[in-house]
Design a protein around this motif. Structure first.
Motif, PDB file in Angstrom:
ATOM      1  N   GLY A  34     -22.817 -17.593  -7.561  1.00 56.00           N
ATOM      2  CA  GLY A  34     -22.047 -17.795  -6.402  1.00 56.00           C
ATOM      3  C   GLY A  34     -21.004 -18.918  -6.894  1.00 56.00           C
ATOM      4  N   THR A  35     -20.961 -19.661  -8.138  1.00 57.99           N
ATOM      5  CA  THR A  35     -19.889 -20.430  -8.423  1.00 57.99           C
ATOM      6  C   THR A  35     -18.838 -19.572  -8.789  1.00 57.99           C
ATOM      7  OG1 THR A  35     -21.466 -22.080  -9.058  1.00 57.99           O
ATOM      8  CG2 THR A  35     -19.341 -22.317 -10.177  1.00 57.99           C
ATOM      9  N   VAL A  36     -17.569 -20.155  -8.349  1.00 65.25           N
ATOM     10  CA  VAL A  36     -16.287 -19.482  -8.664  1.00 65.25           C
ATOM     11  C   VAL A  36     -15.200 -20.422  -8.936  1.00 65.25           C
ATOM     12  CG1 VAL A  36     -16.704 -16.992  -7.185  1.00 65.25           C
ATOM     13  CG2 VAL A  36     -15.557 -19.339  -6.272  1.00 65.25           C
ATOM     14  N   VAL A  37     -14.084 -19.920  -9.669  1.00 64.73           N
ATOM     15  CA  VAL A  37     -12.888 -20.450  -9.963  1.00 64.73           C
ATOM     16  C   VAL A  37     -11.614 -19.472 -10.059  1.00 64.73           C
ATOM     17  CG1 VAL A  37     -13.225 -20.148 -12.681  1.00 64.73           C
ATOM     18  CG2 VAL A  37     -12.003 -22.070 -11.792  1.00 64.73           C
ATOM     19  N   LEU A  38     -10.603 -20.365  -9.738  1.00 69.76           N
ATOM     20  CA  LEU A  38      -9.239 -19.818  -9.720  1.00 69.76           C
ATOM     21  C   LEU A  38      -8.503 -19.999 -10.975  1.00 69.76           C
ATOM     22  CD1 LEU A  38      -7.490 -17.899  -7.584  1.00 69.76           C
ATOM     23  CD2 LEU A  38      -6.451 -20.047  -7.034  1.00 69.76           C
ATOM     24  N   LEU A  82     -10.565 -19.779  -1.332  1.00 66.20           N
ATOM     25  CA  LEU A  82      -9.425 -20.031  -2.311  1.00 66.20           C
ATOM     26  C   LEU A  82      -8.188 -19.201  -2.344  1.00 66.20           C
ATOM     27  CD1 LEU A  82     -11.941 -20.136  -5.568  1.00 66.20           C
ATOM     28  CD2 LEU A  82     -10.616 -21.913  -4.734  1.00 66.20           C
ATOM     29  N   ARG A  83      -8.406 -18.008  -1.793  1.00 62.28           N
ATOM     30  CA  ARG A  83      -7.314 -16.903  -1.878  1.00 62.28           C
ATOM     31  C   ARG A  83      -6.455 -17.587  -0.552  1.00 62.28           C
ATOM     32  NH1 ARG A  83      -6.289 -14.345  -5.922  1.00 62.28           N
ATOM     33  NH2 ARG A  83      -7.839 -12.671  -6.546  1.00 62.28           N
ATOM     34  N   ASP A  84      -6.905 -18.260   0.323  1.00 55.68           N
ATOM     35  CA  ASP A  84      -6.322 -18.755   1.548  1.00 55.68           C
ATOM     36  C   ASP A  84      -5.187 -19.939   0.989  1.00 55.68           C
ATOM     37  OD1 ASP A  84      -7.647 -17.125   3.390  1.00 55.68           O
ATOM     38  OD2 ASP A  84      -8.790 -18.834   4.043  1.00 55.68           O
ATOM     39  N   ARG A  85      -5.596 -20.427  -0.001  1.00 59.18           N
ATOM     40  CA  ARG A  85      -4.811 -21.840  -0.508  1.00 59.18           C
ATOM     41  C   ARG A  85      -3.908 -21.218  -1.664  1.00 59.18           C
ATOM     42  NH1 ARG A  85      -8.704 -22.567   2.275  1.00 59.18           N
ATOM     43  NH2 ARG A  85      -9.049 -24.562   3.188  1.00 59.18           N
ATOM     44  N   GLN A  86      -4.390 -20.416  -2.548  1.00 54.28           N
ATOM     45  CA  GLN A  86      -3.348 -19.725  -3.794  1.00 54.28           C
ATOM     46  C   GLN A  86      -3.898 -18.407  -3.930  1.00 54.28           C
ATOM     47  OE1 GLN A  86      -4.115 -22.000  -7.396  1.00 54.28           O
ATOM     48  NE2 GLN A  86      -4.018 -23.684  -6.690  1.00 54.28           N
ATOM     49  N   PRO A  87      -3.062 -17.457  -3.242  1.00 51.25           N
ATOM     50  CA  PRO A  87      -3.318 -16.127  -3.190  1.00 51.25           C
ATOM     51  C   PRO A  87      -2.990 -15.398  -4.462  1.00 51.25           C
ATOM     52  CG  PRO A  87      -1.576 -16.816  -1.313  1.00 51.25           C
ATOM     53  CD  PRO A  87      -1.911 -17.847  -2.238  1.00 51.25           C
ATOM     54  N   ALA A  88      -2.150 -16.040  -5.437  1.00 52.08           N
ATOM     55  CA  ALA A  88      -2.143 -15.434  -6.710  1.00 52.08           C
ATOM     56  C   ALA A  88      -3.195 -16.014  -7.406  1.00 52.08           C
ATOM     57  CB  ALA A  88      -0.708 -15.755  -7.058  1.00 52.08           C
ATOM     58  N   GLY A  89      -3.273 -15.257  -8.729  1.00 54.30           N
ATOM     59  CA  GLY A  89      -4.067 -15.598  -9.908  1.00 54.30           C
ATOM     60  C   GLY A  89      -5.374 -14.938  -9.861  1.00 54.30           C
ATOM     61  N   LEU A  90      -6.452 -15.280 -10.764  1.00 56.45           N
ATOM     62  CA  LEU A  90      -7.564 -14.586 -11.097  1.00 56.45           C
ATOM     63  C   LEU A  90      -8.767 -15.358 -10.625  1.00 56.45           C
ATOM     64  CD1 LEU A  90      -7.108 -13.610 -14.875  1.00 56.45           C
ATOM     65  CD2 LEU A  90      -6.693 -12.187 -12.928  1.00 56.45           C
ATOM     66  N   VAL A  91      -9.481 -14.624  -9.803  1.00 53.92           N
ATOM     67  CA  VAL A  91     -10.813 -15.101  -9.157  1.00 53.92           C
ATOM     68  C   VAL A  91     -12.090 -14.768 -10.301  1.00 53.92           C
ATOM     69  CG1 VAL A  91     -12.498 -15.302  -7.176  1.00 53.92           C
ATOM     70  CG2 VAL A  91      -9.983 -15.460  -6.658  1.00 53.92           C
ATOM     71  N   LEU A  92     -12.365 -15.794 -10.740  1.00 51.80           N
ATOM     72  CA  LEU A  92     -13.512 -15.507 -11.740  1.00 51.80           C
ATOM     73  C   LEU A  92     -15.077 -16.155 -11.393  1.00 51.80           C
ATOM     74  CD1 LEU A  92     -11.505 -16.042 -15.009  1.00 51.80           C
ATOM     75  CD2 LEU A  92     -11.929 -13.866 -13.763  1.00 51.80           C
ATOM     76  N   HIS A  93     -16.030 -15.483 -11.590  1.00 57.44           N
ATOM     77  CA  HIS A  93     -17.419 -16.223 -11.453  1.00 57.44           C
ATOM     78  C   HIS A  93     -17.430 -16.953 -12.627  1.00 57.44           C
ATOM     79  CE1 HIS A  93     -17.493 -12.355  -9.630  1.00 57.44           C
ATOM     80  NE2 HIS A  93     -17.992 -13.045  -8.579  1.00 57.44           N
ATOM     81  N   GLN A  94     -18.399 -17.908 -12.789  1.00 52.91           N
ATOM     82  CA  GLN A  94     -18.516 -19.108 -13.695  1.00 52.91           C
ATOM     83  C   GLN A  94     -18.571 -18.266 -15.116  1.00 52.91           C
ATOM     84  OE1 GLN A  94     -21.761 -21.698 -13.286  1.00 52.91           O
ATOM     85  NE2 GLN A  94     -20.789 -23.326 -14.549  1.00 52.91           N
ATOM     86  N   ALA A  95     -19.633 -17.252 -15.134  1.00 53.50           N
ATOM     87  CA  ALA A  95     -19.711 -16.653 -16.383  1.00 53.50           C
ATOM     88  C   ALA A  95     -18.481 -15.900 -16.931  1.00 53.50           C
ATOM     89  CB  ALA A  95     -21.017 -15.724 -16.317  1.00 53.50           C
TER      90      ALA A  95
END
Length: 464
Positions: free
Chosen positions: A80-84, A136-149
């Protein structure tokens, strides 16, 4: 000359790496700490720090190991940990950790029809990654959403790679079709491609090789969550096998031929690399309560003096905080004690018995849903350092408890990497690599003496 498999575990407080041969001998280990920013509902980490720590930990582990061929590297992480990030895998926002609560009021779940979850056989909880991704998408719609792994495996490959369905399960992934439901994509935006755990994601690139010490071209193997990695490390991979992890909290995970459906949502199932389902759940009960209930005390001394295996005049539900997730879902649950302990030793015994009672209730719950539970359970987690408590748990469960020799999630990832590289099943690789260090056999007389206390707590929890 032998051959090596490398496992990496991205934990909350640090990164661990293990180098193992194909017989399960750990030939090298490395560790690097991680720092978090905690403030109210916020829990963030710097994803660049993950990558830095991976380099430190893997390099240290490989430095201890023989200079043998490396057949593969697999990574597990917190669920459940994610990063943009941008397309070059550079973080554009701090990573949201699995317990960051700022998205708990987000309405994304209301945008996805309930039929989606019925089709997937799950019931999403507010703590799942869906809300954090939407936040995260609400704040930065562009980019990749990735799980920690995904972030780490992408850095190893030098490009974005597919996400495994284990880390993506709590983001709404379908582990059977290895695809995202259209309704999930409509609510969250673009998400990574999906693949199964154990699949080859790519090869270690030159830049990552210099950073980690891994040879250029080393296969990168899709991993699983840290809880599943612990399951792999125990070797409990045959149908009816279970692993019970008693650390700060209690997590149980087993193996079934079919997906186990829990109408209350306390049990969810991962699809294993071998095609079996791994049902499990995470309770808020655990050894973490000892720090608050008995601060500064010598727990080994209390183990030796307390009447752990005797019937008591009180029974405890030792919930440290508020809210329970498994074996029932009660956000308003609070701990309690029925009856009055005579002294501190009886209070200590009641707490340890209470955890064991809840553990038994967990196994009865999954069995009631149709999951097979065998006569032997593998046990891991910090609580196994207490032989007295482990024996008590065996008595209460009425089952043999086996302690694996190496129980680190990083070792579980080495098992998965070895299975992928040798084209065997994970269960076959585990039979070659996992060894049992000690067995605790149940005492039926003690179990009978404690039965009344268990039934008393069970009635109180379930009748309410």
């Amino acid at each position: 000359m032998g051959e090596l498999a490398v496992g990496v575990d991205l934990g909350t407080q640090g990164v661990r790496a293990v180098v193992s041969d194909l017989r399960g001998h750990v030939l090298g280990q490395g560790h690097a700490p991680l720092a978090s920013r905690r403030e109210g509902d916020r829990h963030e980490q710097d994803a660049e720090q993950w990558w830095s720590a991976v380099g430190t930990a893997v390099s240290a582990a490989l430095a201890e190991a023989p200079k043998w061929p490396v057949l593969g590297v697999a990574t597990c992480a917190t669920s459940g940990t994610v990063v943009l990030t941008d397309e070059a895998l550079r973080p554009t926002f701090p990573a949201l950790m699995y317990d960051d609560l700022r998205a708990r009021g987000h309405g994304v779940l209301s945008k996805i029809d309930a039929s989606v979850w019925e089709r997937l056989g799950v019931r999403p909880q507010p703590s799942w990654a869906l809300g954090r991704i939407a936040w995260l998408r609400d704040r930065q719609p562009a980019g990749l959403v990735l799980h920690q792994a995904d972030f780490v495996t992408g850095r190893l490959a030098g490009r974005p790679v597919a996400a495994d369905t284990s880390h993506a399960l709590k983001s709404g992934a379908d582990p059977v079709t290895r695809d995202w439901p259209e309704e999930v994509l409509a609510a969250l935006g673009p998400l990574p491609e999906l693949t199964k755990p154990g699949a080859v994601l790519g090869e270690v690139c030159a830049e990552a090789a210099e950073h980690t010490g891994l040879p250029v071209g080393t296969p990168i193997i899709a991993g699983m969550t840290d809880g599943c990695a612990a399951q792999l490390a125990t070797g409990a991979l045959d149908v009816g096998s279970w692993n019970s992890v008693l650390g700060t909290t209690l997590v149980v995970k087993g193996v079934a031929e079919r997906r186990i459906i829990d109408p209350d949502g306390s049990v969810y199932s991962h699809l294993s690399p071998d095609g079996h389902w791994w049902p499990g759940g995470a309770s808020s009960i655990g050894a973490g309560v000892l720090g608050s209930e008995f601060p500064g005390r010598d727990l080994a001394e209390l183990d030796a003096r307390a009447p752990l295996r005797e019937a008591l005049g009180c029974v405890s539900y030792p919930l440290a905080g508020r809210g329970e997730r498994f074996p029932f879902v009660r956000p308003d649950a609070e701990g309690f004690t029925l009856g009055e302990p005579r002294d501190e030793l009886e209070r200590y015994a009641a707490v340890l018995q209470g955890v064991a009672f809840v553990e038994r209730l967990c196994f009865e719950h999954v069995a009631g849903l149709g999951a097979p539970v065998g006569d032997t359970i593998r046990v891991t987690g910090g609580a196994v350092r207490s032989a007295a408590w482990t024996q008590l748990r065996a008595d209460v469960l009425g089952r043999s408890l086996e302690l694996p020799e190496v129980a680190q999630p990083a070792f579980g990832m080495a098992v998965l990497a070895a299975a992928s590289a040798t084209k065997t099943t994970a269960a076959e690789a585990a039979r070659d690599m996992v060894r049992v260090a000690r067995v605790f056999e149940p005492d039926a007389r003690v179990g009978a003496d404690l039965e009344q206390g268990y039934q008393r707590l069970r009635r109180s929890l379930l009748d309410d």
